[in-house]
Design a protein around this motif. Structure first.
Motif, PDB file in Angstrom:
ATOM      1  N   LEU A 448      -7.459  23.003   1.837  1.00  0.00           N
ATOM      2  CA  LEU A 448      -6.369  23.510   2.858  1.00  0.00           C
ATOM      3  C   LEU A 448      -6.096  22.543   4.358  1.00  0.00           C
ATOM      4  N   GLY A 449      -4.997  22.574   5.460  1.00  0.00           N
ATOM      5  CA  GLY A 449      -5.089  21.751   6.663  1.00  0.00           C
ATOM      6  C   GLY A 449      -3.896  21.089   5.768  1.00  0.00           C
ATOM      7  N   ALA A 450      -3.898  19.786   6.672  1.00  0.00           N
ATOM      8  CA  ALA A 450      -3.002  18.694   6.503  1.00  0.00           C
ATOM      9  C   ALA A 450      -3.550  17.143   6.021  1.00  0.00           C
ATOM     10  N   GLU A 451      -2.990  17.010   5.021  1.00  0.00           N
ATOM     11  CA  GLU A 451      -3.519  15.366   4.225  1.00  0.00           C
ATOM     12  C   GLU A 451      -3.806  14.622   4.678  1.00  0.00           C
ATOM     13  N   PRO A 452      -4.839  13.629   4.453  1.00  0.00           N
ATOM     14  CA  PRO A 452      -5.214  12.430   5.873  1.00  0.00           C
ATOM     15  C   PRO A 452      -4.081  11.530   4.942  1.00  0.00           C
ATOM     16  N   SER A 453      -4.008  10.902   6.571  1.00  0.00           N
ATOM     17  CA  SER A 453      -2.217   9.671   6.038  1.00  0.00           C
ATOM     18  C   SER A 453      -2.571   8.811   5.077  1.00  0.00           C
ATOM     19  N   ALA A 454      -4.424   8.252   4.980  1.00  0.00           N
ATOM     20  CA  ALA A 454      -4.273   6.920   3.390  1.00  0.00           C
ATOM     21  C   ALA A 454      -5.080   7.583   3.569  1.00  0.00           C
ATOM     22  N   VAL A 455      -6.073   6.782   2.204  1.00  0.00           N
ATOM     23  CA  VAL A 455      -7.083   7.034   1.476  1.00  0.00           C
ATOM     24  C   VAL A 455      -7.672   5.501   0.916  1.00  0.00           C
ATOM     25  N   GLU A 456      -8.159   4.980   1.716  1.00  0.00           N
ATOM     26  CA  GLU A 456      -8.709   3.568   1.599  1.00  0.00           C
ATOM     27  C   GLU A 456      -9.642   3.505  -0.481  1.00  0.00           C
ATOM     28  N   ALA A 457      -9.190   3.647  -1.408  1.00  0.00           N
ATOM     29  CA  ALA A 457     -10.277   3.726  -2.294  1.00  0.00           C
ATOM     30  C   ALA A 457     -10.421   2.318  -3.788  1.00  0.00           C
ATOM     31  N   ASP A 458     -10.478   2.066  -3.808  1.00  0.00           N
ATOM     32  CA  ASP A 458     -11.166   0.782  -4.276  1.00  0.00           C
ATOM     33  C   ASP A 458     -10.852   0.872  -6.339  1.00  0.00           C
ATOM     34  N   GLY A 459     -11.238   1.905  -6.368  1.00  0.00           N
ATOM     35  CA  GLY A 459     -11.165   2.425  -7.970  1.00  0.00           C
ATOM     36  C   GLY A 459     -12.446   2.541  -8.656  1.00  0.00           C
ATOM     37  N   HIS A 460     -13.047   2.988  -7.880  1.00  0.00           N
ATOM     38  CA  HIS A 460     -14.811   2.603  -8.466  1.00  0.00           C
ATOM     39  C   HIS A 460     -15.574   4.016  -7.263  1.00  0.00           C
ATOM     40  N   VAL A 461     -14.853   4.786  -7.182  1.00  0.00           N
ATOM     41  CA  VAL A 461     -15.775   5.924  -6.301  1.00  0.00           C
ATOM     42  C   VAL A 461     -16.686   6.595  -7.000  1.00  0.00           C
ATOM     43  N   ASP A 462     -18.099   7.088  -6.453  1.00  0.00           N
ATOM     44  CA  ASP A 462     -19.060   7.500  -7.896  1.00  0.00           C
ATOM     45  C   ASP A 462     -19.284   8.013  -9.027  1.00  0.00           C
ATOM     46  N   GLY A 463     -18.808   6.192  -9.647  1.00  0.00           N
ATOM     47  CA  GLY A 463     -19.103   6.209 -11.185  1.00  0.00           C
ATOM     48  C   GLY A 463     -17.774   5.811 -11.960  1.00  0.00           C
ATOM     49  N   HIS A 464     -16.887   6.576 -11.013  1.00  0.00           N
ATOM     50  CA  HIS A 464     -15.389   7.335 -11.480  1.00  0.00           C
ATOM     51  C   HIS A 464     -14.309   5.249 -11.555  1.00  0.00           C
ATOM     52  N   ALA A 465     -14.037   5.013 -12.682  1.00  0.00           N
ATOM     53  CA  ALA A 465     -12.999   3.914 -12.960  1.00  0.00           C
ATOM     54  C   ALA A 465     -12.373   4.632 -13.981  1.00  0.00           C
ATOM     55  N   ASP A 466     -10.888   4.197 -13.535  1.00  0.00           N
ATOM     56  CA  ASP A 466      -9.767   4.770 -13.996  1.00  0.00           C
ATOM     57  C   ASP A 466      -8.650   3.335 -14.093  1.00  0.00           C
ATOM     58  N   ALA A 467      -9.034   2.477 -14.973  1.00  0.00           N
ATOM     59  CA  ALA A 467      -7.837   0.982 -15.110  1.00  0.00           C
ATOM     60  C   ALA A 467      -6.465   1.250 -15.414  1.00  0.00           C
ATOM     61  N   HIS A 468      -6.291   2.760 -16.518  1.00  0.00           N
ATOM     62  CA  HIS A 468      -5.104   2.671 -16.440  1.00  0.00           C
ATOM     63  C   HIS A 468      -3.958   4.620 -16.593  1.00  0.00           C
ATOM     64  N   ALA A 469      -4.840   5.190 -16.446  1.00  0.00           N
ATOM     65  CA  ALA A 469      -4.599   5.939 -15.476  1.00  0.00           C
ATOM     66  C   ALA A 469      -3.516   6.383 -14.355  1.00  0.00           C
ATOM     67  N   ASP A 470      -3.032   7.222 -14.597  1.00  0.00           N
ATOM     68  CA  ASP A 470      -1.875   7.542 -12.694  1.00  0.00           C
ATOM     69  C   ASP A 470      -2.837   8.192 -12.464  1.00  0.00           C
ATOM     70  N   PRO A 471      -3.472   7.807 -11.012  1.00  0.00           N
ATOM     71  CA  PRO A 471      -4.515   8.631 -10.363  1.00  0.00           C
ATOM     72  C   PRO A 471      -3.512   9.808  -9.709  1.00  0.00           C
ATOM     73  N   HIS A 472      -2.418   9.447  -9.705  1.00  0.00           N
ATOM     74  CA  HIS A 472      -2.010  11.024  -8.962  1.00  0.00           C
ATOM     75  C   HIS A 472      -1.848  12.121 -10.037  1.00  0.00           C
TER      76      HIS A 472
END
Length: 631
Positions: A448-472
């Motif tokens: 619910l609520g509003a989407e965050p304006s921006a999320v700074e992600a380094d592509g390596h969060v919680d051991g998740h690193a997907d270098a090739h897939a579309d993040p959306h």
């Protein structure tokens, strides 16, 4: 058929682990072994369950033979009954979903940005599953202990999978050491039972439970509870589980849903006649479960990280399972705890895998980086909401029936007297309200609520690193397991229409069903209406200091550091100094003395006869004076 299916259920994931690690030159080959092994395990587990229901249980299935140790006999056999078969199906389904999900979640293996080492990961997951299957099917405590220890080793490897991160290494070491404290209890319990009964066969021990001496059976039961506290993350050995979130999210789903944390509850259910024969053992379990379920629920309410909220939720829900077994009045009434174990396996795996999808989409596990996903990902939020509703115990989802079954079992036990069941009922009802609060809070913050304006992600969060897939975009390998797990989450209550033998004692009383539902719905409603009243987070109502205290897990890590870690480190330093200045000083001093004596003697070797004569005369004088004095 039953024996073959049970053996295959144990052996197949182990074979897949070995072949996947040794005979997989590529990531694709490793993926093939992992998926094939997990699917074959699901088939064998289902065949085992059908065979047990149709033909009855098999209490002895020859596996590794027999060994006479002099003081007792080891019969390293397996068993297949309704309890082992139903739990095996739950473990197999969750493990298969995790393996499929991981193929996409850990995509990008081999790149500098994503050193996921998929082949080792998939093999370790398979071996971890095999170890749990061994625990489930073992008919000998030594064989069970082997599976118990292999799970511990695999959990260390999986939690610390991203060993390039210091936090992951620290979490893995902490998980290993804290659970090892409890594991020592299981090991000593095996020794006590071997000495007292002359066997470690579970079948024979349960038959002779009331023939064992009181001190023997009580000591064994209390030591086993120490192992339960460690593996199932119960107070006071629960502190490793929230930090274990450093592992990849599919690992969290596997450990938290149907394997390692459920192993302790399964152990109590399997050995319940032993605990019933031990005076006060089940009361200890009830106290441990009551403290844990309420304390962990409060800690979950204060978390700022989605995965840590789910981790504390697991600690609380496993306490529900343990309470359902602890209030049993005879060996046939473990159904409530086991039913919640099975129900929890489905909805908690669903929740963790949904959390992994959210991480994939927003690049963070923090609530501050989430919001508005009901509009951008309606299907994902539907599944996430179903999991949270089952967690809260909203009817008619599976979590409602299993949680109310525990409450009813405790209420029935309280009607026969005793303070422990009353304590369980009181703590469980309050925990139901708090569970509804943090479940509703999680949905409000993520969906619910509003989407965050921006999320700074380094592509390596919680051991998740997907270098090739579309993040959306969510790959199908990540969405299919969610829909599979949604089925038991929604429909698991239907098994009570015609329950298997292990669940025949489960029933839900109208009073507990009504009260629990009101508490759960009240908590969820309170959390969901908070954003409409101007507060994005219902937890903001807590005093800042209290919320920080709960978020830090009551600062029990500081207590452990003060009472255990620092004294141990001080002792280690003292031992090191003693070894250096004491034990090692003796050979060093001897060498120095020999060197000094050699140098002195060398100076005396002048080569002059008069010098030697002088030394002889002086020696004679010394000897003569000494003789006169001593005489």
């Amino acid at each position: 058929m039953t024996a073959a299916a049970a053996m295959l259920t144990v052996v197949l994931p182990a074979v897949a682990a070995v072949l996947g690690l040794l005979l997989s030159p590529s990531r694709a080959a490793a993926r093939g072994w992992a998926i094939l092994g997990s699917l074959a395990m699901v088939v064998s587990a289902l065949v085992e369950l059908v065979a047990v229901v149709a033909d009855g249980p098999m209490e002895r299935i020859g596996f590794l033979g027999r060994a006479d140790l002099g003081v007792g006999t080891l019969q390293l056999d397996l068993r297949a009954d309704t309890l082992s078969a139903t739990v095996a199906v739950a473990v197999a389904v969750v493990a298969a979903c995790v393996q499929l999900y991981s193929t996409a979640y850990l995509h990008g293996e081999g790149t500098p940005e994503a050193p996921t080492r998929y082949r080792a990961y998939a093999a370790t997951v398979s071996m971890f599953t095999a170890a749990m299957m061994l625990v489930v099917h073992a008919d000998d405590l030594v064989l069970l202990l082997v599976g118990w220890e292999v799970m511990g080793i695999c959990s260390y490897l999986l939690v610390g999978h991203h060993s390039e991160r210091a936090t992951a290494r620290a979490a893995a070491v902490k998980a290993f050491l804290v659970t090892r404290v409890g594991d020592l209890g299981v090991l000593m319990a095996v020794v006590v039972l071997m000495t007292g009964a002359g066997t470690t066969s579970i079948r024979l021990l349960l038959q002779r439970a009331h023939e064992l001496s009181g001190p023997t059976v009580t000591a064994a039961a209390v030591l086993l509870l120490a192992g339960v506290a460690g593996k199932s993350a119960q107070f006071p050995l629960h502190t490793w589980l929230p930090d274990a979130m450093e592992g990849p999210t599919p690992v969290s789903a596997l450990i938290h849903a149907a394997t390692m944390v459920a192993a302790g509850v399964y152990l109590v259910a399997r050995l319940l006649p032993l605990f019933l024969a031990a005076h006060g053992a089940l009361q200890v379990a009830a106290v441990m479960a009551s403290i844990t379920m309420l304390g962990a629920a409060l800690a979950a309410l204060a978390q700022d990280d989605l995965k840590r909220l789910l981790a504390w939720s697991t600690v609380s829900q496993v306490a529900y399972m343990l309470a359902g077994v602890a209030v049993a009045e005879n060996a046939g009434e473990t159904g409530a705890g086991v039913y919640h174990l099975l129900s929890h396996a489905g909805f908690k795996a669903l929740l963790f895998l949904c959390a992994g999808c959210v991480t994939h989409l927003v690049g963070s596990t923090l609530f501050k980086d989430m919001g508005g996903m009901r509009r951008t990902q309606p299907a994902l939020m539907l599944l996430f909401g179903l999991g949270l509703a089952a967690l809260a115990g909203i009817p008619p989802l599976g979590g409602f029936w299993s949680k109310e079954g525990v409450l009813t079992a405790a209420e029935d036990a309280a009607a026969h007297g005793g303070w422990a069941p009353n304590m369980v009922v009181a703590c469980a009802l309050v925990t139901t309200l708090i569970t509804g609060l943090y479940a509703g809070r999680a949905f409000a913050l993520v969906a619910l609520g509003a989407e965050p304006s921006a999320v700074e992600a380094d592509g390596h969060v919680d051991g998740h690193a997907d270098a090739h897939a579309d993040p959306h975009v969510l790959p199908w390998q990540m969405t299919v397991p969610l829909w599979v797990l949604a089925v038991p989450t929604v429909l698991f209550g239907l098994v009570l229409i015609k329950p298997p033998a292990v669940l025949e004692s489960v029933h839900v009383a109208p009073w507990t069903a009504f009260t629990g539902s009101v508490f759960a719905l009240g908590g969820v409603g309170w959390a969901l209406t908070a954003p409409r009243l101007g507060a994005r987070d219902v937890a903001d109502a807590m005093p800042v200091a209290v919320r920080a205290f709960l978020r830090a897990g009551y600062r029990l890590d500081d207590v452990q550091n003060a009472l255990v870690v620092r004294p141990y480190q001080a002792l280690a330093r003292a031992v090191s100094v003693g070894e250096r200045d004491g034990v090692e000083a003796l050979p060093r001093g001897t060498a120095a003395l020999a060197g000094w004596a050699g140098r002195t003697l060398r100076r005396a070797e002048t080569g002059l006869a008069t010098g030697y004569l002088t030394w002889v005369v002086l020696g004679a004088v010394v000897v003569g004076v000494a003789g006169v004095v001593l005489s």
